[in-house]
Design a protein around this motif. Structure first.
Motif, short mmCIF file in Angstrom:
data_model
loop_
_atom_site.label_atom_id
_atom_site.label_comp_id
_atom_site.label_asym_id
_atom_site.label_seq_id
_atom_site.Cartn_x
_atom_site.Cartn_y
_atom_site.Cartn_z
N TRP A 61 2.69 -6.73 1.58
CA TRP A 61 2.57 -7.45 0.10
C TRP A 61 1.79 -6.38 -0.84
O TRP A 61 2.52 -6.35 -1.88
CB TRP A 61 2.14 -8.91 0.23
N GLU A 65 5.14 -4.48 -2.58
CA GLU A 65 5.29 -5.25 -3.54
C GLU A 65 4.30 -5.39 -4.67
O GLU A 65 4.86 -6.08 -5.73
CB GLU A 65 5.39 -7.04 -3.03
N ARG A 67 1.65 -6.94 -4.74
CA ARG A 67 1.40 -8.55 -4.98
C ARG A 67 0.06 -8.87 -4.94
O ARG A 67 -0.87 -8.50 -3.91
CB ARG A 67 2.17 -9.04 -3.88
N TYR A 69 -1.76 -11.44 -3.63
CA TYR A 69 -1.77 -12.54 -2.66
C TYR A 69 -3.08 -13.17 -2.58
O TYR A 69 -4.20 -12.83 -2.75
CB TYR A 69 -1.00 -12.17 -1.22
#
Length: 243
Positions: A61, A65, A67, A69
């Motif tokens: 992630w 990505e 990201r 999280y």
């Protein structure tokens, strides 16, 4: 434009980013308790493999990505792999989240040499902010660690990827810190250890960038300066006042 602000990465820039067996054990215990409390049985071997897989997925992630999280997202990913769904307000999930954060405070990461005194010196000359990607623990836990070490008050803003939803090198974390400081990108320098996320991310948004090679020596950098100690970093930044 005169340098007015310094934003800092957190892990391997201010604090040693290496995890500890004690911290891992507490976090694994929190997730095991969650599974037991909701009545899901799992063998030790299967749980160990599942926990490790969640770390690999979280790394993906972050790395692929970009990201930001949350702690709960990683916990719920673990639950999804054993076909368990829990309501958004599940108290057992919330308890596991708190335990993950508490593990960082119970077994705190050490400040890198010179970081505490260095931040105090820089705070007298610049506006300071944190721009950090979070791991399993939340930004709240990282703030608690700063407070424990007497550093939180030196930062006008602390910006964490889990709160923004995006991780460096995306521009959103940097932009959020600059907005909180009321500073234009050209008036700020970002300091971090990661060439991909810290240096390239900052430069792409128009900030200046300094890399710190305190934890590990690295290769060439697009940063304007590479510091190999916190004293070296502080001396360089103080020399940039008005530059």
């Amino acid at each position: 434009m005169a340098l007015r602000a310094v934003t800092f990465d957190y892990w391997d820039t201010l604090y040693d980013g290496a995890t500890t067996p004690e911290r891992v054990a507490l976090r694994q215990g929190a997730v095991r308790r969650l599974l037991a409390e909701i009545g899901h049985e799992i063998s030790d071997a299967d749980f160990t493999a599942l926990y490790r897989a969640s770390g690999v997925e979280a790394e993906r992630w972050w790395r692929e990505e970009h990201r930001g999280y949350t702690t709960q997202e990683r916990i719920r990913w673990i639950l999804s792999r054993v076909n368990v769904e829990r309501p958004a307000d599940c108290r057992y999930v919330a308890a596991a989240e708190r335990a993950v954060d508490d593990a960082l405070v119970a077994h705190p990461a050490p400040l890198l040499p010179g970081a505490g005194d260095g931040i105090a010196r820089l705070a007298s000359a610049f506006s300071l902010a944190i721009v950090s990607d979070t791991g399993f623990a939340s930004g709240r836990a990282q703030d608690r660690l700063l407070e424990h070490d007497g550093l939180l008050s030196f930062f006008a803003a602390t910006v964490y990827s889990m709160d923004i939803g995006h991780a460096k090198p995306r521009p959103e974390p940097f932009a959020a810190a600059l907005s909180a400081l009321g500073i234009a990108p050209a008036d700020a320098v970002h300091v971090g250890d990661n060439e991909r996320t810290d240096v390239r991310g900052a430069l792409a948004l128009g900030l200046r960038a300094v890399r710190v090679d305190i934890v590990r020596a690295q290769g060439p950098s697009a940063a304007e300066f590479v510091a190999r100690s916190f004293d070296e970093l502080v001396d360089y930044l103080l020399a940039q006042r008005g530059v």
